[in-house]
Design a protein around this motif. Sequence first.
Motif, PDB file in Angstrom:
ATOM      1  N   GLY A  88       6.763   3.076  13.616  1.00  0.00           N
ATOM      2  CA  GLY A  88       6.937   4.208  14.521  1.00  0.00           C
ATOM      3  C   GLY A  88       5.602   4.815  14.908  1.00  0.00           C
ATOM      4  N   ALA A  89       4.615   4.661  14.049  1.00  0.00           N
ATOM      5  CA  ALA A  89       3.265   5.161  14.331  1.00  0.00           C
ATOM      6  C   ALA A  89       2.432   4.029  14.905  1.00  0.00           C
ATOM      7  CB  ALA A  89       2.616   5.670  13.054  1.00  0.00           C
ATOM      8  N   ASN A  90       1.502   4.402  15.763  1.00  0.00           N
ATOM      9  CA  ASN A  90       0.553   3.394  16.234  1.00  0.00           C
ATOM     10  C   ASN A  90      -0.885   3.923  16.191  1.00  0.00           C
ATOM     11  OD1 ASN A  90       1.292   5.056  18.511  1.00  0.00           O
ATOM     12  ND2 ASN A  90       0.321   3.558  19.850  1.00  0.00           N
ATOM     13  N   HIS A  91      -1.079   5.017  15.442  1.00  0.00           N
ATOM     14  CA  HIS A  91      -2.417   5.561  15.230  1.00  0.00           C
ATOM     15  C   HIS A  91      -2.610   5.792  13.736  1.00  0.00           C
ATOM     16  CE1 HIS A  91      -3.159   6.440  19.517  1.00  0.00           C
ATOM     17  NE2 HIS A  91      -1.845   6.614  19.545  1.00  0.00           N
ATOM     18  N   ALA A  92      -3.694   5.256  13.179  1.00  0.00           N
ATOM     19  CA  ALA A  92      -4.035   5.444  11.764  1.00  0.00           C
ATOM     20  C   ALA A  92      -5.379   6.160  11.703  1.00  0.00           C
ATOM     21  CB  ALA A  92      -4.122   4.106  11.045  1.00  0.00           C
ATOM     22  N   ILE A  93      -5.376   7.324  11.064  1.00  0.00           N
ATOM     23  CA  ILE A  93      -6.603   8.113  10.929  1.00  0.00           C
ATOM     24  C   ILE A  93      -6.959   8.159   9.446  1.00  0.00           C
ATOM     25  CG2 ILE A  93      -7.682  10.363  11.311  1.00  0.00           C
ATOM     26  CD1 ILE A  93      -5.467  10.815  13.483  1.00  0.00           C
ATOM     27  N   HIS A  94      -8.081   7.557   9.081  1.00  0.00           N
ATOM     28  CA  HIS A  94      -8.536   7.569   7.688  1.00  0.00           C
ATOM     29  C   HIS A  94      -9.476   8.764   7.522  1.00  0.00           C
ATOM     30  CE1 HIS A  94      -6.817   3.748   6.347  1.00  0.00           C
ATOM     31  NE2 HIS A  94      -7.004   3.367   7.599  1.00  0.00           N
ATOM     32  N   LEU A  95      -8.864   9.928   7.291  1.00  0.00           N
ATOM     33  CA  LEU A  95      -9.637  11.162   7.187  1.00  0.00           C
ATOM     34  C   LEU A  95     -10.496  11.171   5.935  1.00  0.00           C
ATOM     35  CD1 LEU A  95     -10.193  13.859   8.548  1.00  0.00           C
ATOM     36  CD2 LEU A  95      -8.325  14.824   7.194  1.00  0.00           C
ATOM     37  N   GLU A  96      -9.943  10.656   4.850  1.00  0.00           N
ATOM     38  CA  GLU A  96     -10.676  10.569   3.596  1.00  0.00           C
ATOM     39  C   GLU A  96     -10.767   9.091   3.232  1.00  0.00           C
ATOM     40  OE1 GLU A  96     -10.619  12.820  -0.709  1.00  0.00           O
ATOM     41  OE2 GLU A  96      -8.756  12.655   0.413  1.00  0.00           O
ATOM     42  N   ARG A  97     -11.976   8.581   3.178  1.00  0.00           N
ATOM     43  CA  ARG A  97     -12.194   7.158   2.973  1.00  0.00           C
ATOM     44  C   ARG A  97     -12.038   6.776   1.501  1.00  0.00           C
ATOM     45  NH1 ARG A  97     -15.399   4.926   7.129  1.00  0.00           N
ATOM     46  NH2 ARG A  97     -14.572   2.987   6.324  1.00  0.00           N
ATOM     47  N   HIS A  98     -11.525   5.574   1.287  1.00  0.00           N
ATOM     48  CA  HIS A  98     -11.422   5.031  -0.063  1.00  0.00           C
ATOM     49  C   HIS A  98     -12.612   4.108  -0.289  1.00  0.00           C
ATOM     50  CE1 HIS A  98      -9.891   2.774  -3.510  1.00  0.00           C
ATOM     51  NE2 HIS A  98      -9.087   3.807  -3.713  1.00  0.00           N
ATOM     52  N   TRP A  99     -13.151   4.077  -1.517  1.00  0.00           N
ATOM     53  CA  TRP A  99     -14.327   3.250  -1.816  1.00  0.00           C
ATOM     54  C   TRP A  99     -14.026   1.772  -1.697  1.00  0.00           C
ATOM     55  CZ3 TRP A  99     -13.875  -0.289  -5.646  1.00  0.00           C
ATOM     56  CH2 TRP A  99     -12.844  -0.100  -6.554  1.00  0.00           C
ATOM     57  N   ASN A 100     -12.744   1.398  -1.744  1.00  0.00           N
ATOM     58  CA  ASN A 100     -12.353  -0.008  -1.655  1.00  0.00           C
ATOM     59  C   ASN A 100     -11.827  -0.294  -0.246  1.00  0.00           C
ATOM     60  OD1 ASN A 100     -11.206  -2.529  -1.839  1.00  0.00           O
ATOM     61  ND2 ASN A 100     -10.111  -2.120  -3.742  1.00  0.00           N
ATOM     62  N   PRO A 101     -12.570  -1.048   0.562  1.00  0.00           N
ATOM     63  CA  PRO A 101     -12.119  -1.314   1.934  1.00  0.00           C
ATOM     64  C   PRO A 101     -10.784  -2.053   1.992  1.00  0.00           C
ATOM     65  CG  PRO A 101     -14.097  -2.601   1.423  1.00  0.00           C
ATOM     66  CD  PRO A 101     -13.841  -1.694   0.263  1.00  0.00           C
ATOM     67  N   ALA A 102     -10.441  -2.797   0.951  1.00  0.00           N
ATOM     68  CA  ALA A 102      -9.147  -3.492   0.938  1.00  0.00           C
ATOM     69  C   ALA A 102      -7.999  -2.485   0.891  1.00  0.00           C
ATOM     70  CB  ALA A 102      -9.071  -4.448  -0.245  1.00  0.00           C
ATOM     71  N   LYS A 103      -8.175  -1.373   0.181  1.00  0.00           N
ATOM     72  CA  LYS A 103      -7.152  -0.323   0.136  1.00  0.00           C
ATOM     73  C   LYS A 103      -6.956   0.295   1.523  1.00  0.00           C
ATOM     74  CE  LYS A 103      -5.757   0.238  -4.164  1.00  0.00           C
ATOM     75  NZ  LYS A 103      -4.393  -0.023  -4.531  1.00  0.00           N
ATOM     76  N   GLU A 104      -8.061   0.525   2.218  1.00  0.00           N
ATOM     77  CA  GLU A 104      -7.970   1.061   3.581  1.00  0.00           C
ATOM     78  C   GLU A 104      -7.239   0.094   4.494  1.00  0.00           C
ATOM     79  OE1 GLU A 104     -11.654   2.149   5.459  1.00  0.00           O
ATOM     80  OE2 GLU A 104     -11.759   4.008   4.329  1.00  0.00           O
ATOM     81  N   ALA A 105      -7.615  -1.168   4.411  1.00  0.00           N
ATOM     82  CA  ALA A 105      -6.984  -2.183   5.261  1.00  0.00           C
ATOM     83  C   ALA A 105      -5.497  -2.299   4.944  1.00  0.00           C
ATOM     84  CB  ALA A 105      -7.679  -3.533   5.075  1.00  0.00           C
TER      85      ALA A 105
END
Length: 181
Positions: A88-105
């Motif tokens: 339902g969403a098509n925008h992802a805003i990573h306001l607070e970054r995680h140290w592990n880029p795999a978690k973000e992905a």
Amino acid sequence: MSVLDQIRRLNEKAIVFVIDRKVQQKLALWLQLRYKMPVSIVNGETSAVSKGGSATRRSIIKDFECRDGFNVIIMSPLAVGTGLTVIGANHAIHLERHWNPAKEAQATDRIYRIGQTRDVHVYLPLAVHPDRESFDVNLDRLLQQKTDLKDVVVVPEPVTESEMATAMGIVDEDRPGATTP
């Protein structure tokens, strides 16, 4: 806020990824006041299965997706790593970054699913200092280096059979100096 205002003008939905629970709570309250709508939070405290009628992650996401037009939900990238689909969403805003880029992905992948029909947009807001490298810029650079390293190690260039045989020391006995394909 300008990103969310633009998403609102487009009448689309956004997920704001935030790790810290206190920041999640304050952000939800602020967004509710600004946009005059309920803003739900999905984090480690949100039940995965129903317990006595309490809302579950899936029910909160279903409510988020069913609401017509603009909507925002706050999610922890740690709590929504696997098993959830939020097309339902098509925008992802990573306001607070995680140290592990795999978690973000993995968190972003919640909206990159079968059934997604719209372009997906990912935002990585950074605080930028005019004279020095800010923490956000430094973190972004480090995360990109980690991703680049993973891509080199995990997804190497294609290897031919001949190169593989040479690396393994397999020699074609019919042709001295040649390797077995």
